[in-house]
Design a protein around this motif. Sequence first.
Motif, PDB file in Angstrom:
ATOM      1  N   LEU A 147       0.901  -1.344  -0.174  1.00 20.94           N
ATOM      2  CA  LEU A 147       0.022  -0.107  -0.058  1.00 20.94           C
ATOM      3  C   LEU A 147       0.567   1.365  -0.155  1.00 20.94           C
ATOM      4  O   LEU A 147       0.568   2.237  -0.763  1.00 20.94           O
ATOM      5  CB  LEU A 147      -1.071   0.051   1.139  1.00 20.94           C
ATOM      6  N   LYS A 148       1.904   1.248   0.865  1.00 21.43           N
ATOM      7  CA  LYS A 148       2.885   2.282   0.875  1.00 21.43           C
ATOM      8  C   LYS A 148       3.376   2.709  -0.534  1.00 21.43           C
ATOM      9  O   LYS A 148       3.557   3.803  -0.877  1.00 21.43           O
ATOM     10  CB  LYS A 148       3.934   2.069   2.074  1.00 21.43           C
ATOM     11  N   TYR A 149       4.003   1.361  -1.130  1.00 19.15           N
ATOM     12  CA  TYR A 149       4.545   1.925  -2.282  1.00 19.15           C
ATOM     13  C   TYR A 149       3.685   2.351  -3.349  1.00 19.15           C
ATOM     14  O   TYR A 149       3.835   3.231  -4.343  1.00 19.15           O
ATOM     15  CB  TYR A 149       4.898   0.319  -2.972  1.00 19.15           C
ATOM     16  N   THR A 150       2.288   1.804  -3.552  1.00 28.14           N
ATOM     17  CA  THR A 150       1.273   2.229  -4.548  1.00 28.14           C
ATOM     18  C   THR A 150       0.924   3.776  -4.177  1.00 28.14           C
ATOM     19  O   THR A 150       1.029   4.589  -5.095  1.00 28.14           O
ATOM     20  CB  THR A 150       0.081   1.305  -4.167  1.00 28.14           C
ATOM     21  N   VAL A 151       0.885   4.054  -2.966  1.00 27.57           N
ATOM     22  CA  VAL A 151       0.509   5.612  -2.549  1.00 27.57           C
ATOM     23  C   VAL A 151       1.857   6.374  -3.140  1.00 27.57           C
ATOM     24  O   VAL A 151       1.563   7.645  -3.697  1.00 27.57           O
ATOM     25  CB  VAL A 151       0.204   5.673  -1.056  1.00 27.57           C
ATOM     26  N   ALA A 211       1.467   9.262  -5.907  1.00 28.17           N
ATOM     27  CA  ALA A 211       2.064  10.912  -5.575  1.00 28.17           C
ATOM     28  C   ALA A 211       3.066  11.241  -6.477  1.00 28.17           C
ATOM     29  O   ALA A 211       2.871  12.220  -7.007  1.00 28.17           O
ATOM     30  CB  ALA A 211       2.452  10.595  -4.175  1.00 28.17           C
ATOM     31  N   GLN A 212       4.103  10.334  -6.859  1.00 33.02           N
ATOM     32  CA  GLN A 212       4.975  10.594  -7.846  1.00 33.02           C
ATOM     33  C   GLN A 212       4.109  11.061  -9.295  1.00 33.02           C
ATOM     34  O   GLN A 212       4.732  11.885  -9.974  1.00 33.02           O
ATOM     35  CB  GLN A 212       6.109   9.457  -8.155  1.00 33.02           C
ATOM     36  N   SER A 213       3.301  10.089  -9.446  1.00 33.84           N
ATOM     37  CA  SER A 213       2.701  10.542 -10.832  1.00 33.84           C
ATOM     38  C   SER A 213       1.901  11.674 -10.901  1.00 33.84           C
ATOM     39  O   SER A 213       1.968  12.480 -12.099  1.00 33.84           O
ATOM     40  CB  SER A 213       1.557   9.350 -11.045  1.00 33.84           C
ATOM     41  N   LEU A 214       1.358  12.212  -9.573  1.00 30.95           N
ATOM     42  CA  LEU A 214       0.610  13.322  -9.882  1.00 30.95           C
ATOM     43  C   LEU A 214       1.398  14.583  -9.760  1.00 30.95           C
ATOM     44  O   LEU A 214       1.078  15.446 -10.553  1.00 30.95           O
ATOM     45  CB  LEU A 214      -0.336  13.299  -8.380  1.00 30.95           C
TER      46      LEU A 214
END
Length: 380
Positions: free
Chosen positions: A2-6, A10-13
């Motif tokens: 979950l931490k990796y996905t978030v 965030a990096q994508s945004l």
Amino acid sequence: MLKYTVKRLAQSLVTILLIATIVFLLMRCLPTDYYFTEEQLMKFTEEQKYAALEAAGLTDPIGTQLLHFYNDLLHLDFGTSRRIQNGASVVKVIGKKFGVSMRLGLISAGISLLVGIMLGILQTAFKDKVFDWIGTAYTVFVNAVPSLVSYSLVLVFGSAMASAKACKKALAAIATLAHDKKSAILVTTFVSTICCWLNWGFGLVAGALLAKEVAKRVPTVDYPLLIASAYSGFVIWHAGLSGSIPLTLVTGAKFGEVTYQAAITETVFHPMNIIMCAVVLLAMPFINYAMHPDREHAVTIDPTLLVEDEDKTYEINTPAEKLEHSKILWGILCLAFLVYIIYYFITNGFTLGLNIVNMIFMFLGILLHGDLRRYVDAVA
């Protein structure tokens, strides 16, 4: 997980926000005429145009416009269309086309999946037969497309470099070495061969330009033979720096179950290859001259017909045009190219590949043109 996905989201945004900001700022550099339809440009006075821009907030300070842009972006409001469907919401314009794009995408994905599975089954069932050959040929063709684009860039970047004003001046200076028919053929063949060894696209254009300059100085030379001599250097292009096979072998090429790989020092810079190129370079000029017809049978050209094309002049008024001709932007780009090329050779040693060769000639083209817009026009 979950931490990796978030973290990735965030990096994508952040990436999307940066790209959107850059696009916004670049769009604001465009001439204001792009905010009006052709009909409006013909009918509106300058006062009406300014009033329309002011109403749309396009005359506000750039910082204020950027804040409004971010606010609209959060509300998924992309403004109104001004050229495609004047006055319509951009979201609605995109929405009408989105369904068609999705249907085409799904149909193409379905066809690809169906054809791929069926072709795989047929290749397995009929190994070393017609269906297997068809599948293999299709796979080779699809995999070859990126490489074909890279190989075509050799011609694009090489010819763009040859058309630079600095290159033309250098070729004109070399042409002064031609004083009679013999020296005209020798100089043209010798120089074009070297240019083709460096880059076949560069050699083809440079050879033709050199032949044109030589014909102006030696009008008695046989013009068809002179042009043939300008292109005769092409015979060693594949033994040079832009040869497709030597450059491909640097990274390795797989044929069947065997992978072939060879350093550039074992192909282009191998002593045998260099000796062969040297023999061609020294012998071919004299072979070409031996074919020169006598005066009665020589076909000459009137030097007055060989008129130079005038250099294109540019009007630099809008912010976009100023960016295109900016020496600062040109200098930054050239410096970035140079730093990367030096870094490449420091980290990889003396080795060449198709991509780095294309990059070097792109860098040299931009450097010699001295202007980004001129280089773009040369490529186009």
